[in-house]
Design a protein around this motif. Structure first.
Motif, PDB file in Angstrom:
ATOM      1  N   ALA A 244       0.831  -1.207   0.000  1.00 52.76           N
ATOM      2  CA  ALA A 244       0.000   0.000   0.000  1.00 52.76           C
ATOM      3  C   ALA A 244       0.866   1.257   0.000  1.00 52.76           C
ATOM      4  O   ALA A 244       0.567   2.223  -0.714  1.00 52.76           O
ATOM      5  N   ILE A 245       1.921   1.253   0.797  1.00 53.35           N
ATOM      6  CA  ILE A 245       2.804   2.421   0.858  1.00 53.35           C
ATOM      7  C   ILE A 245       3.497   2.638  -0.483  1.00 53.35           C
ATOM      8  O   ILE A 245       3.649   3.775  -0.945  1.00 53.35           O
ATOM      9  N   LEU A 246       3.894   1.547  -1.151  1.00 52.82           N
ATOM     10  CA  LEU A 246       4.508   1.680  -2.480  1.00 52.82           C
ATOM     11  C   LEU A 246       3.517   2.241  -3.490  1.00 52.82           C
ATOM     12  O   LEU A 246       3.867   3.115  -4.295  1.00 52.82           O
ATOM     13  N   TYR A 247       2.282   1.758  -3.445  1.00 54.81           N
ATOM     14  CA  TYR A 247       1.255   2.301  -4.331  1.00 54.81           C
ATOM     15  C   TYR A 247       1.023   3.786  -4.018  1.00 54.81           C
ATOM     16  O   TYR A 247       0.899   4.616  -4.925  1.00 54.81           O
ATOM     17  N   GLY A 248       0.972   4.108  -2.722  1.00 51.59           N
ATOM     18  CA  GLY A 248       0.759   5.500  -2.329  1.00 51.59           C
ATOM     19  C   GLY A 248       1.896   6.400  -2.772  1.00 51.59           C
ATOM     20  O   GLY A 248       1.672   7.506  -3.252  1.00 51.59           O
ATOM     21  N   LEU A 249       3.123   5.910  -2.623  1.00 51.04           N
ATOM     22  CA  LEU A 249       4.278   6.688  -3.071  1.00 51.04           C
ATOM     23  C   LEU A 249       4.245   6.891  -4.585  1.00 51.04           C
ATOM     24  O   LEU A 249       4.613   7.955  -5.085  1.00 51.04           O
ATOM     25  N   GLY A 250       3.809   5.867  -5.317  1.00 51.16           N
ATOM     26  CA  GLY A 250       3.691   6.001  -6.762  1.00 51.16           C
ATOM     27  C   GLY A 250       2.685   7.068  -7.141  1.00 51.16           C
ATOM     28  O   GLY A 250       2.931   7.899  -8.035  1.00 51.16           O
ATOM     29  N   ALA A 251       1.538   7.072  -6.452  1.00 53.65           N
ATOM     30  CA  ALA A 251       0.522   8.083  -6.727  1.00 53.65           C
ATOM     31  C   ALA A 251       1.031   9.483  -6.404  1.00 53.65           C
ATOM     32  O   ALA A 251       0.848  10.429  -7.178  1.00 53.65           O
ATOM     33  N   VAL A 252       1.686   9.630  -5.250  1.00 52.55           N
ATOM     34  CA  VAL A 252       2.211  10.928  -4.840  1.00 52.55           C
ATOM     35  C   VAL A 252       3.289  11.407  -5.811  1.00 52.55           C
ATOM     36  O   VAL A 252       3.355  12.601  -6.153  1.00 52.55           O
ATOM     37  N   ALA A 253       4.132  10.483  -6.267  1.00 52.12           N
ATOM     38  CA  ALA A 253       5.174  10.847  -7.232  1.00 52.12           C
ATOM     39  C   ALA A 253       4.552  11.396  -8.515  1.00 52.12           C
ATOM     40  O   ALA A 253       5.021  12.397  -9.079  1.00 52.12           O
ATOM     41  N   LEU A 254       3.484  10.753  -8.981  1.00 50.19           N
ATOM     42  CA  LEU A 254       2.813  11.233 -10.196  1.00 50.19           C
ATOM     43  C   LEU A 254       2.117  12.567  -9.943  1.00 50.19           C
ATOM     44  O   LEU A 254       2.172  13.478 -10.777  1.00 50.19           O
ATOM     45  N   TRP A 255       1.450  12.688  -8.796  1.00 49.65           N
ATOM     46  CA  TRP A 255       0.788  13.957  -8.483  1.00 49.65           C
ATOM     47  C   TRP A 255       1.796  15.100  -8.340  1.00 49.65           C
ATOM     48  O   TRP A 255       1.451  16.255  -8.577  1.00 49.65           O
ATOM     49  N   SER A 256       3.009  14.771  -7.971  1.00 51.61           N
ATOM     50  CA  SER A 256       4.038  15.803  -7.836  1.00 51.61           C
ATOM     51  C   SER A 256       4.418  16.409  -9.180  1.00 51.61           C
ATOM     52  O   SER A 256       4.968  17.514  -9.232  1.00 51.61           O
ATOM     53  N   THR A 257       4.138  15.697 -10.254  1.00 55.08           N
ATOM     54  CA  THR A 257       4.492  16.189 -11.589  1.00 55.08           C
ATOM     55  C   THR A 257       3.374  16.986 -12.252  1.00 55.08           C
ATOM     56  O   THR A 257       3.607  17.619 -13.285  1.00 55.08           O
ATOM     57  N   VAL A 258       2.167  16.958 -11.674  1.00 52.76           N
ATOM     58  CA  VAL A 258       1.030  17.479 -12.435  1.00 52.76           C
ATOM     59  C   VAL A 258       1.044  19.002 -12.549  1.00 52.76           C
ATOM     60  O   VAL A 258       0.603  19.549 -13.567  1.00 52.76           O
ATOM     61  N   ALA A 259       1.530  19.708 -11.532  1.00 54.66           N
ATOM     62  CA  ALA A 259       1.592  21.167 -11.644  1.00 54.66           C
ATOM     63  C   ALA A 259       2.471  21.561 -12.825  1.00 54.66           C
ATOM     64  O   ALA A 259       2.133  22.462 -13.610  1.00 54.66           O
ATOM     65  N   THR A 260       3.596  20.856 -12.972  1.00 53.37           N
ATOM     66  CA  THR A 260       4.484  21.103 -14.104  1.00 53.37           C
ATOM     67  C   THR A 260       3.803  20.719 -15.412  1.00 53.37           C
ATOM     68  O   THR A 260       3.866  21.459 -16.397  1.00 53.37           O
ATOM     69  N   ALA A 261       3.142  19.555 -15.426  1.00 52.74           N
ATOM     70  CA  ALA A 261       2.458  19.111 -16.642  1.00 52.74           C
ATOM     71  C   ALA A 261       1.355  20.088 -17.040  1.00 52.74           C
ATOM     72  O   ALA A 261       1.173  20.384 -18.234  1.00 52.74           O
ATOM     73  N   PHE A 262       0.611  20.588 -16.058  1.00 57.41           N
ATOM     74  CA  PHE A 262      -0.438  21.575 -16.356  1.00 57.41           C
ATOM     75  C   PHE A 262       0.152  22.809 -17.035  1.00 57.41           C
ATOM     76  O   PHE A 262      -0.361  23.287 -18.051  1.00 57.41           O
ATOM     77  N   LYS A 263       1.224  23.341 -16.453  1.00 55.49           N
ATOM     78  CA  LYS A 263       1.815  24.570 -17.000  1.00 55.49           C
ATOM     79  C   LYS A 263       2.394  24.339 -18.391  1.00 55.49           C
ATOM     80  O   LYS A 263       2.275  25.193 -19.274  1.00 55.49           O
ATOM     81  N   VAL A 264       3.044  23.189 -18.595  1.00 51.66           N
ATOM     82  CA  VAL A 264       3.595  22.884 -19.919  1.00 51.66           C
ATOM     83  C   VAL A 264       2.480  22.773 -20.940  1.00 51.66           C
ATOM     84  O   VAL A 264       2.550  23.353 -22.035  1.00 51.66           O
ATOM     85  N   ALA A 265       1.419  22.035 -20.614  1.00 53.23           N
ATOM     86  CA  ALA A 265       0.314  21.841 -21.550  1.00 53.23           C
ATOM     87  C   ALA A 265      -0.422  23.148 -21.833  1.00 53.23           C
ATOM     88  O   ALA A 265      -0.792  23.435 -22.984  1.00 53.23           O
ATOM     89  N   LEU A 266      -0.636  23.956 -20.784  1.00 47.48           N
ATOM     90  CA  LEU A 266      -1.386  25.205 -20.951  1.00 47.48           C
ATOM     91  C   LEU A 266      -0.585  26.263 -21.700  1.00 47.48           C
ATOM     92  O   LEU A 266      -1.141  27.268 -22.140  1.00 47.48           O
ATOM     93  N   ALA A 267       0.709  26.038 -21.864  1.00 50.01           N
ATOM     94  CA  ALA A 267       1.496  26.947 -22.699  1.00 50.01           C
ATOM     95  C   ALA A 267       1.104  26.812 -24.164  1.00 50.01           C
ATOM     96  O   ALA A 267       1.331  27.722 -24.961  1.00 50.01           O
ATOM     97  N   TRP A 268       0.523  25.671 -24.538  1.00 49.10           N
ATOM     98  CA  TRP A 268       0.089  25.425 -25.910  1.00 49.10           C
ATOM     99  C   TRP A 268      -1.428  25.509 -26.077  1.00 49.10           C
ATOM    100  O   TRP A 268      -1.928  26.030 -27.062  1.00 49.10           O
ATOM    101  N   MET A 269      -2.158  24.954 -25.107  1.00 51.33           N
ATOM    102  CA  MET A 269      -3.594  24.768 -25.270  1.00 51.33           C
ATOM    103  C   MET A 269      -4.387  25.633 -24.301  1.00 51.33           C
ATOM    104  O   MET A 269      -3.876  26.048 -23.267  1.00 51.33           O
ATOM    105  N   SER A 270      -5.645  25.857 -24.643  1.00 54.86           N
ATOM    106  CA  SER A 270      -6.560  26.510 -23.716  1.00 54.86           C
ATOM    107  C   SER A 270      -6.958  25.509 -22.636  1.00 54.86           C
ATOM    108  O   SER A 270      -6.839  24.289 -22.830  1.00 54.86           O
ATOM    109  N   PRO A 271      -7.437  25.979 -21.477  1.00 55.91           N
ATOM    110  CA  PRO A 271      -7.872  25.049 -20.433  1.00 55.91           C
ATOM    111  C   PRO A 271      -8.919  24.050 -20.917  1.00 55.91           C
ATOM    112  O   PRO A 271      -8.879  22.883 -20.545  1.00 55.91           O
ATOM    113  N   LEU A 272      -9.843  24.507 -21.779  1.00 61.46           N
ATOM    114  CA  LEU A 272     -10.890  23.614 -22.258  1.00 61.46           C
ATOM    115  C   LEU A 272     -10.335  22.544 -23.193  1.00 61.46           C
ATOM    116  O   LEU A 272     -10.731  21.377 -23.135  1.00 61.46           O
TER     117      LEU A 272
END
Length: 295
Positions: free
Chosen positions: A7-35
């Motif tokens: 469970a802790i390994l699964y949780g760490l995997g989820a947290v690791a991915l969530w840690s990247t999403v702010a960066t992914a959002f900003k990279v994607a929104l540099a090209w696309m509209s939010p919609l």
């Protein structure tokens, strides 16, 4: 390997991915509209979860029951929540939108008072005051005596996303659907709505393979795989507190990635505000664990 370690390994995997999403959002929104970003991400996530529902043999059940709940839940998540969240990320630096979004747990505690008839404890109030002092520091970018925010609409959108997310989970407290089936049904309701909004609005334009990859990443990992890993962690662990505390690892990693990948300078006000927000969340978490006899 025992279930708690898994469970802790699964949780760490989820947290690791969530840690990247702010960066992914900003990279994607540099090209696309939010919609545009949201439509693509929801499509990818819907396809992934649909494939898993079929693999688990739950498609018949998913098609037969649960649609009354999905009819309104899908309008909240993904439609309303992610539209507001992506709009906030489109206006604010990623570090600010990410930090403000972490107050959703406090929003849930306060909304539970009128919706579920729960009472606020003294610790809830103190934790809320500390965390929302952090919100004020971030919103004013350190000029705490100045009521003129750098981007007031962006701040309002970020805080509105926390209210929507908290409200969604409170209203779903008695949802009898399995997590994966429920999420797939919600996205099945939300995807046509987003398609109509996209066709009536900006339409979907080709922004290059980089934009496509960023949108697919958001749908595959933030909305899809991270959600699945977290559900597996919560399902396997003996006490939810063992994995829930892992979420506190995400903000520092998110800040580092925003600095290294997006090139955002980390503002001192973000650091101070985030510490206050995490302190408030930590106090609330410790009280909950104490009440449950975990600590």
């Amino acid at each position: 390997m025992n279930q708690d370690r898994q469970a802790i390994l699964y949780g760490l995997g989820a947290v690791a991915l969530w840690s990247t999403v702010a960066t992914a959002f900003k990279v994607a929104l540099a090209w696309m509209s939010p919609l545009e970003l949201m439509w693509l991400a929801v499509l990818v996530s819907w396809a992934l979860m649909g494939a898993l529902v079929i693999k688990q043999g739950n498609l018949a059940t998913a098609l037969r029951t649960g649609w009354k709940t999905a009819a309104w839940a899908g309008l909240m998540n993904p439609v309303a929540y992610y539209l507001v969240l992506f709009a906030a990320y489109d206006r604010l630096p990623g570090q600010e939108a990410m930090a403000l979004n972490y107050t959703w747990a406090l929003a849930m505690a306060f909304l539970a008072v009128p919706l579920l008839g729960q009472r606020l404890t003294r610790m809830d109030i103190v934790a809320g005051l500390i965390a929302y002092a952090g919100v004020w520091v971030i919103a004013t970018r350190g000029a705490v005596l100045n009521v003129s925010f750098a981007d007031p609409l962006g701040v309002v959108l970020a805080l509105a996303s926390t209210l929507l997310w908290a409200l969604y989970w409170l209203l779903n407290a008695r949802d009898s659907r399995s997590a994966l089936v429920g999420q797939w049904q919600n996205f099945t309701v939300g995807l046509p709505v987003l398609t109509i909004l996209l066709l009536l609005g900006p339409g979907f334009q080709w922004h290059g393979w980089g934009a496509l990859g960023a949108g697919v990443y958001v749908g595959l990992f933030e909305m899809g795989i991270a959600f699945i890993l977290w559900q597996m962690a919560v399902h396997k662990v003996s006490r939810t507190a063992k994995v829930s505390n892992l979420i506190f690892l995400s903000p520092p990693v998110s800040l580092m990635l925003l600095f290294l990948v997006v090139g955002e300078p980390i503002l001192p006000s973000t650091l101070v505000g985030l510490v206050l927000i995490l302190l408030g969340l930590g106090m609330q978490t410790l009280q909950k664990q104490a009440n449950e006899g975990v600590v």
